[in-house]
Write a protein that holds these residues in place. Structure first.
Motif, PDB file in Angstrom:
ATOM      1  N   SER A   1       0.799  -1.219   0.000  1.00  0.00           N
ATOM      2  CA  SER A   1       0.000   0.000   0.000  1.00  0.00           C
ATOM      3  C   SER A   1       0.833   1.271   0.000  1.00  0.00           C
ATOM      4  O   SER A   1       0.314   2.348  -0.300  1.00  0.00           O
ATOM      5  CB  SER A   1      -0.939   0.006   1.222  1.00  0.00           C
ATOM      6  N   LEU A   2       2.127   1.195   0.311  1.00  0.00           N
ATOM      7  CA  LEU A   2       2.961   2.394   0.401  1.00  0.00           C
ATOM      8  C   LEU A   2       4.024   2.484  -0.688  1.00  0.00           C
ATOM      9  O   LEU A   2       4.840   3.406  -0.684  1.00  0.00           O
ATOM     10  CB  LEU A   2       3.644   2.454   1.777  1.00  0.00           C
ATOM     11  N   LEU A   3       4.026   1.539  -1.622  1.00  0.00           N
ATOM     12  CA  LEU A   3       5.073   1.519  -2.638  1.00  0.00           C
ATOM     13  C   LEU A   3       5.056   2.757  -3.532  1.00  0.00           C
ATOM     14  O   LEU A   3       6.114   3.275  -3.900  1.00  0.00           O
ATOM     15  CB  LEU A   3       4.938   0.259  -3.492  1.00  0.00           C
ATOM     16  N   LEU A   4       3.879   3.245  -3.885  1.00  0.00           N
ATOM     17  CA  LEU A   4       3.825   4.429  -4.739  1.00  0.00           C
ATOM     18  C   LEU A   4       4.419   5.637  -4.034  1.00  0.00           C
ATOM     19  O   LEU A   4       5.154   6.434  -4.632  1.00  0.00           O
ATOM     20  CB  LEU A   4       2.374   4.718  -5.154  1.00  0.00           C
ATOM     21  N   LEU A   5       4.117   5.780  -2.760  1.00  0.00           N
ATOM     22  CA  LEU A   5       4.703   6.873  -1.991  1.00  0.00           C
ATOM     23  C   LEU A   5       6.216   6.701  -1.903  1.00  0.00           C
ATOM     24  O   LEU A   5       6.969   7.675  -2.023  1.00  0.00           O
ATOM     25  CB  LEU A   5       4.093   6.916  -0.586  1.00  0.00           C
ATOM     26  N   GLY A   6       6.676   5.475  -1.705  1.00  0.00           N
ATOM     27  CA  GLY A   6       8.108   5.226  -1.642  1.00  0.00           C
ATOM     28  C   GLY A   6       8.816   5.637  -2.920  1.00  0.00           C
ATOM     29  O   GLY A   6       9.905   6.220  -2.885  1.00  0.00           O
ATOM     30  N   GLY A   7       8.201   5.344  -4.068  1.00  0.00           N
ATOM     31  CA  GLY A   7       8.795   5.748  -5.334  1.00  0.00           C
ATOM     32  C   GLY A   7       8.891   7.250  -5.478  1.00  0.00           C
ATOM     33  O   GLY A   7       9.900   7.778  -5.968  1.00  0.00           O
ATOM     34  N   ARG A   8       7.873   7.966  -5.030  1.00  0.00           N
ATOM     35  CA  ARG A   8       7.890   9.430  -5.111  1.00  0.00           C
ATOM     36  C   ARG A   8       8.946  10.027  -4.169  1.00  0.00           C
ATOM     37  O   ARG A   8       9.648  10.981  -4.520  1.00  0.00           O
ATOM     38  CB  ARG A   8       6.507   9.996  -4.772  1.00  0.00           C
TER      39      ARG A   8
ATOM     40  N   ILE B   1      -0.620  14.726  -0.781  1.00  0.00           N
ATOM     41  CA  ILE B   1      -1.142  14.125   0.452  1.00  0.00           C
ATOM     42  C   ILE B   1      -2.514  13.474   0.241  1.00  0.00           C
ATOM     43  O   ILE B   1      -2.733  12.341   0.683  1.00  0.00           O
ATOM     44  CB  ILE B   1      -1.200  15.163   1.592  1.00  0.00           C
ATOM     45  N   PRO B   2      -3.480  14.145  -0.440  1.00  0.00           N
ATOM     46  CA  PRO B   2      -4.764  13.460  -0.680  1.00  0.00           C
ATOM     47  C   PRO B   2      -4.580  12.158  -1.462  1.00  0.00           C
ATOM     48  O   PRO B   2      -5.229  11.152  -1.158  1.00  0.00           O
ATOM     49  CB  PRO B   2      -5.572  14.486  -1.490  1.00  0.00           C
ATOM     50  N   GLY B   3      -3.696  12.165  -2.451  1.00  0.00           N
ATOM     51  CA  GLY B   3      -3.445  10.944  -3.212  1.00  0.00           C
ATOM     52  C   GLY B   3      -2.863   9.844  -2.358  1.00  0.00           C
ATOM     53  O   GLY B   3      -3.244   8.679  -2.465  1.00  0.00           O
ATOM     54  N   VAL B   4      -1.921  10.210  -1.473  1.00  0.00           N
ATOM     55  CA  VAL B   4      -1.315   9.233  -0.570  1.00  0.00           C
ATOM     56  C   VAL B   4      -2.377   8.571   0.294  1.00  0.00           C
ATOM     57  O   VAL B   4      -2.436   7.342   0.427  1.00  0.00           O
ATOM     58  CB  VAL B   4      -0.245   9.896   0.322  1.00  0.00           C
ATOM     59  N   LEU B   5      -3.239   9.394   0.898  1.00  0.00           N
ATOM     60  CA  LEU B   5      -4.262   8.862   1.804  1.00  0.00           C
ATOM     61  C   LEU B   5      -5.264   7.981   1.060  1.00  0.00           C
ATOM     62  O   LEU B   5      -5.655   6.916   1.550  1.00  0.00           O
ATOM     63  CB  LEU B   5      -4.986  10.023   2.502  1.00  0.00           C
ATOM     64  N   LEU B   6      -5.675   8.397  -0.136  1.00  0.00           N
ATOM     65  CA  LEU B   6      -6.684   7.641  -0.875  1.00  0.00           C
ATOM     66  C   LEU B   6      -6.141   6.303  -1.375  1.00  0.00           C
ATOM     67  O   LEU B   6      -6.788   5.258  -1.207  1.00  0.00           O
ATOM     68  CB  LEU B   6      -7.198   8.473  -2.052  1.00  0.00           C
ATOM     69  N   VAL B   7      -4.953   6.317  -1.999  1.00  0.00           N
ATOM     70  CA  VAL B   7      -4.438   5.058  -2.551  1.00  0.00           C
ATOM     71  C   VAL B   7      -4.039   4.102  -1.438  1.00  0.00           C
ATOM     72  O   VAL B   7      -4.269   2.885  -1.541  1.00  0.00           O
ATOM     73  CB  VAL B   7      -3.258   5.308  -3.510  1.00  0.00           C
ATOM     74  N   THR B   8      -3.466   4.633  -0.354  1.00  0.00           N
ATOM     75  CA  THR B   8      -3.089   3.758   0.750  1.00  0.00           C
ATOM     76  C   THR B   8      -4.322   3.126   1.388  1.00  0.00           C
ATOM     77  O   THR B   8      -4.369   1.916   1.632  1.00  0.00           O
ATOM     78  CB  THR B   8      -2.290   4.543   1.813  1.00  0.00           C
ATOM     79  N   SER B   9      -5.348   3.944   1.647  1.00  0.00           N
ATOM     80  CA  SER B   9      -6.575   3.426   2.251  1.00  0.00           C
ATOM     81  C   SER B   9      -7.259   2.422   1.328  1.00  0.00           C
ATOM     82  O   SER B   9      -7.755   1.377   1.783  1.00  0.00           O
ATOM     83  CB  SER B   9      -7.535   4.579   2.566  1.00  0.00           C
TER      84      SER B   9
END
Length: 504
Positions: free
Chosen positions: A76-83, A215-223
């Motif tokens: 769930s956090l891989l996209l954030l990790g890439g950014r 931040i909104p994208g992080v919360l939505l994709v992770t959730s």
């Protein structure tokens, strides 16, 4: 004005040939070691679960979370990790991720209760989500020659494909000859050794534009991903038709739909839709997801078949899986580098999926008294060969023609596909296996409860899972044959023109 499309590593002039890192092959060793640590941790605790459970004294209901807490945080956090890797610098992200993973692993090894262990496993997933896309993007920016880059990605792909099996083997040895806690502690020395790779990675590289985090994208994709993976993990105990599971799937779909809507309008999106809209990159992500659904599901059930039906010890179980990485190495590390620069990607991906599907259907013929040497070993080798052909082009084309500022998130997306696909595969196939075993028991209820009947029901469940895994892989081959339309790389194609071209 110089754009990300014009820059080259080391400050080369616009239009000049990219400057290759002279220490790139040494760097690749450390990058692959770091990736191996992340991948093997998906399965390293599997064979240790009985001893671990007895030591910490937790219930069967909590047992699945030893595995799921890692994959849930990871996927769930891989996209954030890439950014984060794109914006803060890949060398810096590499070191921080290694240090965090090592500390979390030591915390898990020292755990005195299930709560502390699950916390440590989740933290491993958090830092793994930063490390995995960083490792892949580091290969993208360190290898600029077509043929060298194809070879580097093939080696990396063989690590991805073999990591789960290596985890089973290493976990078996550590559990049987040392203690289950060393399945955690072993990551610390691996991380320390991998950290020396920063000396060979060349100058620091980051995206040219230091955009704000979405931040909104992080919360939505992770959730959304958490909801879907959690639904899959609960489906085996609650049933796919339960209100909880259906509600979680609906919530996940709504959240991910909202995520896509937000990303389409955000000035600084977490996942620019251009990354996944490209048919070639999107096909690579789909191929990875489908491959992991089938492969990790098969490994999960083979582990139980070998231990519970054939009576193998943890070490014997790990050794029994060795034909698979041999097949992966021969086809991902040996054959793929020679043909990847010469053929379109689907010329490797589709045959790879067909070969892997044949291996899974082969496993579906297993019986309780089947021979390892006559059935399991050759099927595992064939499965490894198919996965080698599938994974090498998939990780390569995951960053096909992607802009420099998107290299990390493109790498994170293929890792997300891998983790989410694996999680869904294990949960889906577990439910199908459980249903088949229950039906077998119900159909032979007149025989009365006995060990032979229970074992026969167990095998029926396993073979049903293998059949479905083969069907999923075969259907994936048909879809990818139609969807993946990239042509073969053109000789001498320039930067951003081919999957083996310079991306950084």
């Amino acid at each position: 004005m110089t754009t990300s499309e014009d820059r080259v590593p080391g400050g080369g002039a616009v239009g000049a040939a990219p400057l290759a890192n002279p220490k790139r092959w040494t760097a690749l060793v450390f990058i692959c070691l770091a990736q191996l640590m992340v991948v093997l941790d998906i399965t390293i605790v599997n064979v240790a679960l009985p001893e671990l459970q007895a030591d910490l004294g937790f219930s069967n209901e909590n047992r699945q979370w030893v595995v799921t807490s890692y994959t849930l945080a990871f996927g769930s956090l891989l996209l954030l990790g890439g950014r984060i890797a794109d914006y803060t610098g890949r060398k810096r992200a590499f070191l921080v991720a290694l240090a965090g993973f090592a500390i979390a692993s030591c915390l898990g090894g020292a755990a005195s209760n299930i709560e502390l262990l699950l916390t440590a496993r989740a933290l491993q997933g958090v830092f793994g989500a930063l490390l995995a896309p960083t490792a892949l993007s580091l290969i993208s920016v360190n290898f600029t020659d077509q043929r060298e880059r194809a070879k580097a990605f093939s080696i990396f792909g063989s690590i991805v494909a073999s990591g789960a099996v290596i985890g089973l083997l290493l976990g078996g040895f550590l559990t049987e000859y040392m203690d289950w806690r060393w399945c955690m502690y072993v990551n610390a020395p691996i991380a320390v050794i991998a950290a020396f790779g920063v000396l060979y990675l060349g100058p620091e590289q980051r995206a040219a534009v230091r955009a704000r985090f979405d931040i909104p994208g992080v919360l939505l994709v992770t959730s959304g991903l958490v909801a879907i993976v959690y639904a899959c993990s609960e489906a085996e105990s609650e049933g796919w038709g339960s209100g909880l599971v259906i509600g979680l799937f609906v919530a996940g779909a709504v959240l991910l739909g909202a995520f896509l809507a937000v990303e389409a309008r955000s000035p600084h999106p977490l996942l620019p839709l251009r990354v996944i809209a490209d048919r070639t990159r999107g096909s690579a992500y789909l191929a990875m997801a489908v491959g992991m659904i089938a492969m990790l599901g098969a490994l999960f059930f083979l582990t139980f078949y070998l231990q519970l039906v054939k009576g193998y010890s943890p070490v014997e179980t790990g050794l029994a899986f060795l034909p698979m990485p041999v097949g992966v190495g021969m086809f991902a590390g040996g054959l793929s580098p020679r043909i990847l620069p010469k053929v379109p990607p689907r010329a490797m991906v589709v045959p790879g999926m067909v070969i892997a599907a044949c291996a899974l259907f082969w496993l579906a013929a297993l019986e309780a008294d089947s021979s390892y040497w006559g059935m399991v070993m050759p099927a595992l080798f064939v499965l490894g060969a198919g996965m080698g052909l599938l994974i090498a082009p998939s990780v390569n084309y995951a960053t096909y023609r992607v802009a420099d500022e998107d290299a990390g998130v493109a790498s994170g997306t293929v890792n997300t596909a891998q983790q989410i696909g694996g999680s869904i595969g294990v949960a889906l196939l577990s439910t199908l296996a459980a249903d088949a075993a229950s039906e077998h028991l119900a159909g032979h209820a007149a025989e009365g409860a006995n060990p032979a009947l229970r074992q026969a029901a167990m095998v029926e469940g396993f073979t049903t899972a293998f059949t479905w895994a083969g069907a999923i892989m075969a259907c994936g081959a048909v879809v990818l044959a139609a969807l993946m339309n990239a042509p073969k790389p053109a000789p001498g194609e320039g930067s951003h023109g081919s999957p083996m071209a310079h991306l950084g």
